[in-house]
Enzyme design. Sequence first.
Site, PDB file in Angstrom:
ATOM      1  N   ARG A 131       3.059   3.231 -15.185  1.00  0.00           N
ATOM      2  CA  ARG A 131       2.648   3.027 -13.787  1.00  0.00           C
ATOM      3  C   ARG A 131       1.466   3.944 -13.409  1.00  0.00           C
ATOM      4  O   ARG A 131       1.383   4.448 -12.296  1.00  0.00           O
ATOM      5  CB  ARG A 131       3.803   3.287 -12.816  1.00  0.00           C
ATOM      6  CG  ARG A 131       4.965   2.321 -12.936  1.00  0.00           C
ATOM      7  CD  ARG A 131       4.556   0.893 -12.549  1.00  0.00           C
ATOM      8  NE  ARG A 131       5.717   0.024 -12.474  1.00  0.00           N
ATOM      9  CZ  ARG A 131       6.286  -0.607 -13.503  1.00  0.00           C
ATOM     10  NH1 ARG A 131       5.761  -0.473 -14.719  1.00  0.00           N
ATOM     11  NH2 ARG A 131       7.335  -1.374 -13.337  1.00  0.00           N
ATOM     12  N   SER A 202       9.769  -1.726  -6.737  1.00  0.00           N
ATOM     13  CA  SER A 202      10.372  -0.407  -6.988  1.00  0.00           C
ATOM     14  C   SER A 202       9.661   0.640  -6.137  1.00  0.00           C
ATOM     15  O   SER A 202       8.433   0.762  -6.206  1.00  0.00           O
ATOM     16  CB  SER A 202      10.223  -0.013  -8.451  1.00  0.00           C
ATOM     17  OG  SER A 202      10.836  -0.972  -9.271  1.00  0.00           O
ATOM     18  N   GLU A 300       6.575   5.589  -6.256  1.00  0.00           N
ATOM     19  CA  GLU A 300       5.690   4.721  -7.019  1.00  0.00           C
ATOM     20  C   GLU A 300       4.728   4.000  -6.066  1.00  0.00           C
ATOM     21  O   GLU A 300       3.590   3.692  -6.410  1.00  0.00           O
ATOM     22  CB  GLU A 300       6.560   3.707  -7.773  1.00  0.00           C
ATOM     23  CG  GLU A 300       5.896   3.041  -8.934  1.00  0.00           C
ATOM     24  CD  GLU A 300       5.618   1.593  -8.655  1.00  0.00           C
ATOM     25  OE1 GLU A 300       4.421   1.264  -8.545  1.00  0.00           O
ATOM     26  OE2 GLU A 300       6.554   0.802  -8.548  1.00  0.00           O
TER      27      GLU A 300
END
Length: 307
Positions: A131, A202, A300
């Site tokens: 990520r 997420s 995130e």
Amino acid sequence: MEQLDVLLQGEKDLFLLGGGSNMLLVKPIKKLVVHMATKGITVINKDEKFVYVEVQAGENWHEFVMWCVDHNYGGVENLALIPGNVGTSPIQNIGAYGVEVKDTIDHVKAVAIASGEEMVFTNEDCKFGYRSSIFKSEYAGKLILTSVVFRLTHTHHNINDSYGAIRAMLTKDKSIKAIADAVMTIRSGKLPDPKKIGNSGSFFKNPVIPKDDFEKLVKKHSSIPNYPVNGKPEWVKIAAGWLIDQCGLKGYRVGDAGVHKNQALVLVNYGNATGAEILALAHYIQNEVKKNFFISLEMEVNIIGDN
Ligand code: EPU
């Protein structure tokens, strides 16, 4: 591109908006907002193994995946239904079900905001991680990504059914279409559709912890979902959703801000929660996980305006 040149000469303090699917707005943006809406999918090269496809930044990610499935081009089928645009996919190196977009990116084209210079980043230049990429770190806010060139298979596809739930759904048909269909079924069952209920997928990253700490944790919690970290045998990645769930927070709700009932890693807005209320819930979750597991969860989602 000409319009971009004009824009860059006049105004350098820009806010770049892609699909808007991975951000939480806490305060209004008081900058010029540039939304990439460029369209186009072009096959630029084909050899024995691969087809090279250039996709403009404003193309919708899922529509591009469906285009690949229709043309029998393989590599991105596990990433079906991820919200957002193609131009932002490299920034956080989107990933799901055993595949990350970095596995299919040949190079990325960009324009430097300060100078207007056109730049090309090879896959290696992008410094992809879990990520993350150079576009999220060193070059954050300094570039406009204009297109992404993908390297996809047109024959002998590398079917990735490593994720148990996908394998369980596949029959003998292991085509890229079968994978995309399985992914869409699994995602629709677990993850809320942002068109119906506000969410950014997420909210936290799955934490990566030292193996020694993991060994201690697993003695107490034998069922903790865990994954190896590529090239780092001394580290273990664990499921943040499981940690939040274990804190009893799945389905937890404060006003209109909530933790999704099927996937504790996803925060949802039931209607009128403000960005600040969602952020407060996120901080509460971080504290609970810290208190119970001594693990810090990193967000995130990009928090906009919290400084
Ligand atoms: N789990 C629970 N309770 C929960 C949620 C999860 O016990 O409430 C357990 C699951 O049973 C499973 C494990 O945690 O054993 C992992 O859950 P899941 O397979 O749903 O995946 P994840 O690790 O929570 C990651 C990505 C998702 C991606 C899925 C599938 C991150 C931050 N998230 O989630 O990506 O779709 O794997 O590959 O890495 C996103 O980035 O926005 C995103 C949705």
